[in-house]
Motif scaffolding. Sequence first.
Motif, short mmCIF file in Angstrom:
data_model
loop_
_atom_site.label_atom_id
_atom_site.label_comp_id
_atom_site.label_asym_id
_atom_site.label_seq_id
_atom_site.Cartn_x
_atom_site.Cartn_y
_atom_site.Cartn_z
N HIS A 6 -9.84 1.66 -15.19
CA HIS A 6 -9.88 2.09 -16.59
C HIS A 6 -8.70 1.57 -17.40
O HIS A 6 -8.83 1.24 -18.59
N ALA A 7 -7.52 1.48 -16.78
CA ALA A 7 -6.35 0.98 -17.51
C ALA A 7 -6.53 -0.48 -17.89
O ALA A 7 -6.17 -0.90 -19.00
N ALA A 8 -7.11 -1.27 -16.99
CA ALA A 8 -7.35 -2.68 -17.30
C ALA A 8 -8.45 -2.82 -18.34
O ALA A 8 -8.33 -3.62 -19.29
N ALA A 9 -9.53 -2.07 -18.18
CA ALA A 9 -10.66 -2.18 -19.10
C ALA A 9 -10.24 -1.82 -20.53
O ALA A 9 -10.57 -2.53 -21.49
N GLN A 10 -9.51 -0.72 -20.69
CA GLN A 10 -9.12 -0.28 -22.03
C GLN A 10 -7.91 -1.05 -22.55
O GLN A 10 -7.92 -1.57 -23.67
N GLY A 161 0.73 5.87 -13.79
CA GLY A 161 -0.37 6.63 -13.20
C GLY A 161 -0.88 5.99 -11.93
O GLY A 161 -0.09 5.61 -11.05
N ASP A 162 -2.21 5.83 -11.82
CA ASP A 162 -2.79 5.25 -10.60
C ASP A 162 -3.11 3.77 -10.76
O ASP A 162 -3.84 3.20 -9.94
N ALA A 163 -2.55 3.14 -11.79
CA ALA A 163 -2.81 1.70 -11.98
C ALA A 163 -2.21 0.90 -10.83
O ALA A 163 -1.06 1.12 -10.44
N PRO A 164 -2.97 -0.01 -10.23
CA PRO A 164 -2.42 -0.85 -9.17
C PRO A 164 -1.24 -1.67 -9.69
O PRO A 164 -1.28 -2.17 -10.82
N ARG A 165 -0.20 -1.80 -8.88
CA ARG A 165 1.01 -2.52 -9.29
C ARG A 165 1.41 -3.49 -8.18
O ARG A 165 1.40 -3.14 -7.00
N PHE A 166 1.79 -4.69 -8.57
CA PHE A 166 2.20 -5.69 -7.59
C PHE A 166 3.37 -5.20 -6.75
O PHE A 166 3.38 -5.34 -5.52
N SER A 206 1.85 -5.21 -23.66
CA SER A 206 0.61 -5.76 -23.12
C SER A 206 0.31 -5.26 -21.71
O SER A 206 -0.76 -5.53 -21.17
N VAL A 207 1.25 -4.52 -21.09
CA VAL A 207 0.99 -3.95 -19.77
C VAL A 207 -0.19 -2.99 -19.88
O VAL A 207 -0.24 -2.16 -20.80
N SER A 208 -1.12 -3.06 -18.97
CA SER A 208 -2.40 -2.36 -19.09
C SER A 208 -2.24 -0.89 -19.46
O SER A 208 -2.84 -0.41 -20.43
N PHE A 209 -1.45 -0.16 -18.69
CA PHE A 209 -1.38 1.29 -18.90
C PHE A 209 -0.55 1.66 -20.14
O PHE A 209 -0.70 2.76 -20.66
N ILE A 210 0.30 0.75 -20.62
CA ILE A 210 0.98 0.96 -21.90
C ILE A 210 0.01 0.70 -23.04
O ILE A 210 -0.08 1.46 -24.01
N ALA A 211 -0.75 -0.40 -22.93
CA ALA A 211 -1.71 -0.75 -23.97
C ALA A 211 -2.82 0.28 -24.10
O ALA A 211 -3.45 0.39 -25.17
#
Length: 255
Positions: A6-10, A161-166, A206-211
């Motif tokens: 969801h973080a990437a999609a949004q 959150g639960d966003a995958p991180r490198f 531009s980081v997914s969960f910030i955006a």
Amino acid sequence: MTAIHHAAAQGFSTQADAYARGRPDYPAALADWLRGTLGLAPGQVAVDLGAGTGKFTRLLASTGASVIAVEPVDAMRAQLSSKLPDVQALPGSAESMPLPDASVDAVVCAQAFHWFANEAALREIGRVLKPGGRLGLIWNVRDESLPWVAQLTAIMTPYEGDAPRFYKGDWKKVFPAEGFGPLALTTLPYTHDGHPEQVIVDRIMSVSFIAALPAAEQDAVRARLHAVIADDPTLRGHDTVSFPYSTEAYCCARL
């Protein structure tokens, strides 16, 4: 198409412009790695998987190989197509690529593999690769030895959150992978130079969960980033700043 996080999609849908502006490019020496380690050359076919706005696609195309960009987020893929109209850009995911079996010489994931590091994705990558083909995994990793870079991480971390991180390394758990040889790592230095609004503010926003944050919280994050720029003596008052990275490039072969 397989659902994406969801973080990437949004986030990537709403901040595709910031992603295109703020994300760093890649060291020029990486082109030599693509040619030498991945073996890319004219007459071969490479997939840019999770191609985003095409930040990496242009470098991949510089090898002379034919490039197919696969990207599930429509807004990101539109950015890519507007900048690189000659590149075939397809909707698809790591678990479902619209490509024939054993049809490509390399699959390359730049800043992306941690989003889909699972057995289904590796089976699909193995399906489209020719025997002996190469999988390349690439990340620009922030150099947090600089205090201001470490401050940026501290600003972001509470929101992940639960966003995958490198950096968590969970993506490595899928290796060793059936049908693939061992991973080999090459590390290259890289510096992203530009205006702080671009290389720091746009980069972090531009980081997914910030955006994906509500507008008010995004404004609060942006204010904290501006405070870092204003307070750090190596950044304050400079029209051009240097954001240091280490580019990690991994390769393994399909057996």
